[in-house]
Design a protein around this motif. Structure first.
Motif, PDB file in Angstrom:
ATOM      1  N   GLY A  26      35.132  88.209  27.912  1.00  0.00           N
ATOM      2  CA  GLY A  26      34.205  87.860  26.840  1.00  0.00           C
ATOM      3  C   GLY A  26      33.066  86.994  27.318  1.00  0.00           C
ATOM      4  O   GLY A  26      31.902  87.220  26.956  1.00  0.00           O
ATOM      5  N   THR A  27      33.356  85.991  28.150  1.00  0.00           N
ATOM      6  CA  THR A  27      32.287  85.114  28.633  1.00  0.00           C
ATOM      7  C   THR A  27      31.381  85.846  29.618  1.00  0.00           C
ATOM      8  O   THR A  27      30.193  85.535  29.723  1.00  0.00           O
ATOM      9  N   THR A  28      31.917  86.825  30.336  1.00  0.00           N
ATOM     10  CA  THR A  28      31.092  87.596  31.267  1.00  0.00           C
ATOM     11  C   THR A  28      30.022  88.387  30.526  1.00  0.00           C
ATOM     12  O   THR A  28      28.906  88.562  31.026  1.00  0.00           O
ATOM     13  N   PHE A  29      30.370  88.877  29.338  1.00  0.00           N
ATOM     14  CA  PHE A  29      29.412  89.629  28.518  1.00  0.00           C
ATOM     15  C   PHE A  29      29.042  88.802  27.280  1.00  0.00           C
ATOM     16  O   PHE A  29      29.061  89.290  26.160  1.00  0.00           O
ATOM     17  N   ARG A  30      28.699  87.536  27.498  1.00  0.00           N
ATOM     18  CA  ARG A  30      28.417  86.646  26.381  1.00  0.00           C
ATOM     19  C   ARG A  30      27.334  87.183  25.458  1.00  0.00           C
ATOM     20  O   ARG A  30      26.474  87.956  25.870  1.00  0.00           O
ATOM     21  N   MET A  31      27.384  86.759  24.204  1.00  0.00           N
ATOM     22  CA  MET A  31      26.466  87.266  23.188  1.00  0.00           C
ATOM     23  C   MET A  31      25.010  87.100  23.610  1.00  0.00           C
ATOM     24  O   MET A  31      24.155  87.926  23.257  1.00  0.00           O
ATOM     25  N   VAL A  32      24.707  86.071  24.392  1.00  0.00           N
ATOM     26  CA  VAL A  32      23.325  85.844  24.812  1.00  0.00           C
ATOM     27  C   VAL A  32      22.828  86.947  25.736  1.00  0.00           C
ATOM     28  O   VAL A  32      21.626  87.082  25.956  1.00  0.00           O
ATOM     29  N   THR A  33      23.754  87.770  26.299  1.00  0.00           N
ATOM     30  CA  THR A  33      23.329  88.886  27.142  1.00  0.00           C
ATOM     31  C   THR A  33      22.893  90.093  26.311  1.00  0.00           C
ATOM     32  O   THR A  33      22.361  91.058  26.864  1.00  0.00           O
ATOM     33  N   GLY A  89      42.329  91.033  21.813  1.00  0.00           N
ATOM     34  CA  GLY A  89      40.988  91.274  21.313  1.00  0.00           C
ATOM     35  C   GLY A  89      40.317  90.010  20.806  1.00  0.00           C
ATOM     36  O   GLY A  89      39.105  89.827  20.951  1.00  0.00           O
ATOM     37  N   PHE A  90      41.103  89.114  20.219  1.00  0.00           N
ATOM     38  CA  PHE A  90      40.561  87.845  19.738  1.00  0.00           C
ATOM     39  C   PHE A  90      40.055  87.008  20.901  1.00  0.00           C
ATOM     40  O   PHE A  90      38.994  86.379  20.814  1.00  0.00           O
ATOM     41  N   ALA A  91      40.803  86.989  22.010  1.00  0.00           N
ATOM     42  CA  ALA A  91      40.378  86.230  23.180  1.00  0.00           C
ATOM     43  C   ALA A  91      39.057  86.768  23.723  1.00  0.00           C
ATOM     44  O   ALA A  91      38.176  86.000  24.147  1.00  0.00           O
ATOM     45  N   VAL A  92      38.886  88.098  23.712  1.00  0.00           N
ATOM     46  CA  VAL A  92      37.626  88.697  24.162  1.00  0.00           C
ATOM     47  C   VAL A  92      36.475  88.259  23.255  1.00  0.00           C
ATOM     48  O   VAL A  92      35.408  87.831  23.734  1.00  0.00           O
ATOM     49  N   LEU A  93      36.660  88.348  21.933  1.00  0.00           N
ATOM     50  CA  LEU A  93      35.600  87.979  20.995  1.00  0.00           C
ATOM     51  C   LEU A  93      35.274  86.490  21.081  1.00  0.00           C
ATOM     52  O   LEU A  93      34.104  86.094  20.978  1.00  0.00           O
ATOM     53  N   LEU A  94      36.293  85.655  21.264  1.00  0.00           N
ATOM     54  CA  LEU A  94      36.063  84.211  21.379  1.00  0.00           C
ATOM     55  C   LEU A  94      35.256  83.903  22.639  1.00  0.00           C
ATOM     56  O   LEU A  94      34.298  83.110  22.611  1.00  0.00           O
ATOM     57  N   GLY A  95      35.626  84.526  23.762  1.00  0.00           N
ATOM     58  CA  GLY A  95      34.875  84.309  24.996  1.00  0.00           C
ATOM     59  C   GLY A  95      33.431  84.758  24.857  1.00  0.00           C
ATOM     60  O   GLY A  95      32.510  84.119  25.382  1.00  0.00           O
ATOM     61  N   ASN A  96      33.207  85.839  24.123  1.00  0.00           N
ATOM     62  CA  ASN A  96      31.852  86.359  23.932  1.00  0.00           C
ATOM     63  C   ASN A  96      30.949  85.343  23.237  1.00  0.00           C
ATOM     64  O   ASN A  96      29.741  85.313  23.485  1.00  0.00           O
ATOM     65  N   ARG A  97      31.526  84.500  22.386  1.00  0.00           N
ATOM     66  CA  ARG A  97      30.726  83.520  21.629  1.00  0.00           C
ATOM     67  C   ARG A  97      30.813  82.115  22.226  1.00  0.00           C
ATOM     68  O   ARG A  97      30.331  81.157  21.616  1.00  0.00           O
ATOM     69  N   TRP A  98      31.407  81.990  23.390  1.00  0.00           N
ATOM     70  CA  TRP A  98      31.638  80.664  23.982  1.00  0.00           C
ATOM     71  C   TRP A  98      30.369  80.185  24.714  1.00  0.00           C
ATOM     72  O   TRP A  98      30.280  80.217  25.929  1.00  0.00           O
ATOM     73  N   ASN A  99      29.372  79.759  23.948  1.00  0.00           N
ATOM     74  CA  ASN A  99      28.152  79.238  24.552  1.00  0.00           C
ATOM     75  C   ASN A  99      27.736  77.941  23.861  1.00  0.00           C
ATOM     76  O   ASN A  99      28.236  77.600  22.801  1.00  0.00           O
ATOM     77  N   ARG A 100      26.831  77.223  24.507  1.00  0.00           N
ATOM     78  CA  ARG A 100      26.418  75.887  24.071  1.00  0.00           C
ATOM     79  C   ARG A 100      27.629  74.973  23.922  1.00  0.00           C
ATOM     80  O   ARG A 100      27.729  74.155  23.014  1.00  0.00           O
ATOM     81  N   LEU A 101      28.555  75.111  24.867  1.00  0.00           N
ATOM     82  CA  LEU A 101      29.707  74.228  24.990  1.00  0.00           C
ATOM     83  C   LEU A 101      29.725  73.693  26.421  1.00  0.00           C
ATOM     84  O   LEU A 101      28.870  74.049  27.235  1.00  0.00           O
TER      85      LEU A 101
END
Length: 494
Positions: free
Chosen positions: A331-338, A459-471
């Motif tokens: 999730g963090t590899t493909f973060r929402m900011v990408t 799937g929840f872990a993937v979605l959470l990692g995707n939004r893990w920014n500004r932390l």
């Protein structure tokens, strides 16, 4: 429970036809995905019982340039005939050529001009584990090579090679060439195959319930009845529209397996197979890398995945069996900011669902919060307790290991205790991940490091990692059950 009656000749024949239509529909899905992914030599059409393909005409993948893929589909009603030397070299019931001889003749015809080809025997039959050549099948490729070529003339494999060569009408050298391009796609049981096809329909952006699958296979049967044996992209796209199958974008497939092989790996745009690099004899015990392999190597492999996907990819689906720390890292590899629409195949009580970061929800769902004072430092520990309450185990680990945290923040779904069904679908998962992220942005504003522990659906872990920014910098832990209970897996800059 009443048992089904033994299948009669008509049932066997119609079920075998249906199995072939599933294989053809599988090929049509590949055509749609490759068109969206723009590979160098894409499938341009799918042949079904195509003229000029010899005995490998059941399903054919026709590409712009060779090698084309020719498949022979064989369905069995029971397990009495595994794939073995006897099965492959035995004459047909009418006294005609054996399966192996038919394949060899077709191969020689297809390569007579010196060209290359790709051959597949597709069946629900299993491999005979006692057969000297078939038992050496490479599960990653479906080929009997390279093991089939090992051993001298007097070895068991050598004697088997000689018999296969004689039966096929080939020299041993020619047989080795044939076995280098003949894939054995085995053990594709009807139920499992249908499940995998529904998952492929999901990542292809189609409805993926059983009815949708039946409609796709039914369209193949209709084309055959109408003697339309070459199915083009325009025909497949028209069928998708007519059957109202479209449900979302066609996605690139990223397969990551650490627990058990991913059945969709062969369909993936990029696959990471770490099954043999994880410690443990089963998917229940595989919890951490087996030395000399390390979490750092796995992190590098996962973070390198965007470069292995087709250029311009904006929608990605992750498949496979992985633990929660790697899922979060995806999730963090493909973060929402990408700007990537990231989805995960999530299996649950309602069957497989596709949880996508782009699925809409009404409003962010603020989590319930419980805080435990620890007083060992100025960092923060966070436990995501969605599937089960991991508080006591995490507290014990933090204190025994003297992790430099001031407190543990436990975040749970707001309206229920932690349990397997507390997040029922993608919309609920997205709403809660946003709520968790927003809470942590406020509560960890002056913290330099978060120690993250997860107990949630993959799937929840993937979605959470995707939004893990500004932390802040985050150390993600994996539950390894043994030794200290947890192990730091990845460090992520957020």
């Amino acid at each position: 429970m009443a048992h089904l009656p033994a299948p009669g000749p008509t049932s066997v024949r119609t079920t075998g036809d249906y199995y072939q239509w599933l294989v053809a529909w599988d090929a049509c899905l590949a055509l749609l995905r490759e068109t969206a992914g723009h590979p160098q030599n894409p499938i341009r059409a799918v042949g079904v019982e195509l003229d000029g393909a010899g005995n490998l005409d059941d399903v054919v993948l026709l590409r712009d340039l060779p090698p084309h893929t020719y498949m022979q589909v064989k369905y069995a009603v029971d397990s009495s005939t595994p794939v073995s030397e006897d099965y492959l070299t035995k004459p047909s019931v009418t006294g005609g050529p054996s399966i192996l001889k038919k394949i060899a003749r077709t191969w020689k015809g297809l390569t007579a001009d010196g060209g290359s080809t790709d051959l597949r025997l597709v069946t629900n039959r299993a491999a005979d584990s006692k057969d000297y050549l078939v038992a050496g099948r490479d599960a990653r490729t479906g080929l009997l090579m390279p093991k089939a070529a090992i051993g001298g003339a007097k070895s068991n494999r050598g004697k088997a090679r000689a018999k296969w060569a004689q039966e096929s009408g080939l020299t041993e050298a020619e047989l080795i060439d044939l076995l280098s391009v003949l894939r054995f796609d085995l053990s594709l049981d009807m139920g499992l195959y249908q499940e995998n096809l529904r998952l492929l329909m999901a990542v292809t952006g189609l409805r993926h319930d059983q009815r949708a699958l039946e409609e796709g296979a039914g369209w193949i049967a209709k084309m055959v009845r109408e003697d339309r044996r070459e199915l083009t992209l325009a025909m497949v796209e028209a069928a998708v529209a007519d059957l109202d199958l479209k449900a979302g974008p066609t996605r690139a497939i990223l397969s990551i397996a650490t627990l058990k092989p991913d059945p969709l790996a062969s369909d993936a745009d990029h696959a990471i197979d770490w099954v043999d690099r994880f410690d443990g004899s089963s998917d229940y015990t595989k919890r951490r890398p087996l030395p000399p392999h390390s979490w750092a190597q796995l992190q590098a492999d996962i973070e390198d995945t965007p470069g292995h996907l087709p250029a311009g990819t904006t929608a990605v689906s992750v498949t496979g069996s992985i633990r929660l720390a790697p899922a979060f890292l995806v999730g963090t590899t493909f973060r929402m900011v990408t700007g990537t629409d990231l989805a995960a195949v999530q299996r649950g009580r309602a069957g497989a669902q596709l949880w996508s970061t782009n699925d809409p929800f009404d409003t962010a769902l603020a989590p319930a919060v419980i805080e435990h004072e620890i007083g060992q430092g100025d960092e923060i520990a966070v436990a995501i307790a969605v599937a089960t309450d991991l508080s006591e185990d995490v507290l014990e680990y933090l204190r025994e290991q003297n992790v430099p945290v001031g407190k543990l923040i436990v975040l749970t779904p707001p309206s229920s205790s932690a349990h397997d069904g507390s997040v029922p679908d993608s919309a609920a998962a997205n709403a809660l991940t946003v709520g968790i992220r927003d809470h942590l942005r406020r509560s960890t504003r002056r913290v330099r490091r978060i120690h993250l522990f997860l107990a949630c659906p993959m799937g929840f872990a993937v979605l959470l990692g995707n939004r893990w920014n500004r932390l802040c910098q985050t150390v993600v832990y994996e539950d390894i059950k043994i030794d200290d209970g947890y192990e730091a897996a990845f460090t992520i800059e957020a």
